[in-house]
Design a protein around this motif. Structure first.
Motif, PDB file in Angstrom:
ATOM      1  N   GLU A 139       1.319 -16.410  19.866  1.00  0.00           N
ATOM      2  CA  GLU A 139       2.770 -16.420  19.955  1.00  0.00           C
ATOM      3  C   GLU A 139       3.178 -16.681  21.401  1.00  0.00           C
ATOM      4  O   GLU A 139       2.574 -16.155  22.334  1.00  0.00           O
ATOM      5  CB  GLU A 139       3.348 -15.078  19.484  1.00  0.00           C
ATOM      6  N   LEU A 140       4.207 -17.498  21.597  1.00  0.00           N
ATOM      7  CA  LEU A 140       4.697 -17.792  22.930  1.00  0.00           C
ATOM      8  C   LEU A 140       6.154 -18.222  22.842  1.00  0.00           C
ATOM      9  O   LEU A 140       6.714 -18.368  21.755  1.00  0.00           O
ATOM     10  CB  LEU A 140       3.863 -18.875  23.618  1.00  0.00           C
ATOM     11  N   ARG A 141       6.742 -18.410  23.982  1.00  0.00           N
ATOM     12  CA  ARG A 141       8.113 -18.917  24.044  1.00  0.00           C
ATOM     13  C   ARG A 141       8.148 -19.960  25.152  1.00  0.00           C
ATOM     14  O   ARG A 141       8.285 -19.627  26.327  1.00  0.00           O
ATOM     15  CB  ARG A 141       9.105 -17.788  24.317  1.00  0.00           C
ATOM     16  N   LEU A 142       7.999 -21.200  24.747  1.00  0.00           N
ATOM     17  CA  LEU A 142       7.869 -22.284  25.718  1.00  0.00           C
ATOM     18  C   LEU A 142       8.950 -23.323  25.491  1.00  0.00           C
ATOM     19  O   LEU A 142       9.072 -23.886  24.408  1.00  0.00           O
ATOM     20  CB  LEU A 142       6.486 -22.937  25.582  1.00  0.00           C
ATOM     21  N   SER A 143       9.742 -23.556  26.508  1.00  0.00           N
ATOM     22  CA  SER A 143      10.706 -24.640  26.464  1.00  0.00           C
ATOM     23  C   SER A 143       9.956 -25.946  26.621  1.00  0.00           C
ATOM     24  O   SER A 143       9.031 -26.057  27.415  1.00  0.00           O
ATOM     25  CB  SER A 143      11.711 -24.469  27.616  1.00  0.00           C
ATOM     26  N   GLY A 144      10.335 -26.950  25.846  1.00  0.00           N
ATOM     27  CA  GLY A 144       9.714 -28.262  26.011  1.00  0.00           C
ATOM     28  C   GLY A 144      10.439 -29.106  27.031  1.00  0.00           C
ATOM     29  O   GLY A 144      10.194 -30.304  27.136  1.00  0.00           O
TER      30      GLY A 144
END
Length: 220
Positions: A139-144
């Motif tokens: 799980e992660l939270r990465l803006s592209g």
């Protein structure tokens, strides 16, 4: 709602018809390609809720294909990406998935070639912006929307320090960083958003650092 620029309102320069369903989908596809590290030869794409219901009419299908081929959101070839994918030997399967998800514009991409495979979950949050919420089970939270380095490493003392010290040596500023692991002492994932793309020599130095398994990048 606060906007940082006019582009947050009108969206990116893009091939239509929709910033969420087309531009965002293209960016999710390109992020998957970048994380694989080369052009895939096959892809299985699960589409959920709004994506699943309207993906043909709103161009989500050709946008995802275009991203997998490395096209930008304003590339005039985007609308022909499904045909171009076939010509380049990229087989794509779309699955209309009825599973519950937290966002209506969600896609799960599993892509690969003879060198390996990558699985990620991406959501299109509007205005062409995206977030990657899962990568290979992490799980992660990465803006592209910013350059990023993703480092798979052994969950051991010193792994994080070895990476951050190399970035500091090359004067690469970290905008956001998070670390996730599946289990204590097993594999872990470092997600580092940075202010600029990094040179191949730096990536090689990161790859050669102690306790590092794999280094991937998302370029701006």
């Amino acid at each position: 709602m606060k906007y940082n620029s006019v582009f947050d309102i009108i969206g990116p320069v893009m091939i239509g018809p929709s910033s969420s369903h087309t531009a965002g989908a293209a960016r999710i596809g390109k992020a998957a390609r970048n994380l694989l590290g080369s052009e895939p030869s096959w892809a299985k794409i699960h589409l959920y809720e709004s994506f699943a219901k309207t993906y043909k009419g709103h161009g989500t299908d050709f946008a995802l294909a275009g991203g997998l081929l490395g096209f930008e959101t304003d590339d005039t070839r985007l609308s022909k990406a499904l045909e171009l994918a076939k010509e380049r030997g990229l087989t794509i399967e779309f699955v209309e998935d009825t599973s519950a998800v937290s966002h209506p514009n969600t896609a799960r991409l599993t892509i690969g070639n003879e060198e390996g495979q990558v699985e990620l979950v991406g959501i299109s949050i509007g205005g062409g912006k995206v977030e990657i919420t899962e990568l290979n089970g992490f799980e992660l939270r990465l803006s592209g929307n910013h350059p990023a380095i993703l480092v798979t490493h052994n969950d051991r003392f010193g792994a994080i320090a070895s990476i951050t010290s190399i970035l500091a040596k090359h004067k690469i500023n970290i905008g956001h960083m998070e670390v996730n692991r599946k289990d204590l002492g097993k594999e872990a994932l470092m997600v580092i958003e940075i202010d600029q793309n990094v040179e191949q020599a730096v990536l090689q130095e990161l790859t050669n650092a102690q306790k590092i398994i794999k280094v991937s990048t998302i370029v701006s």
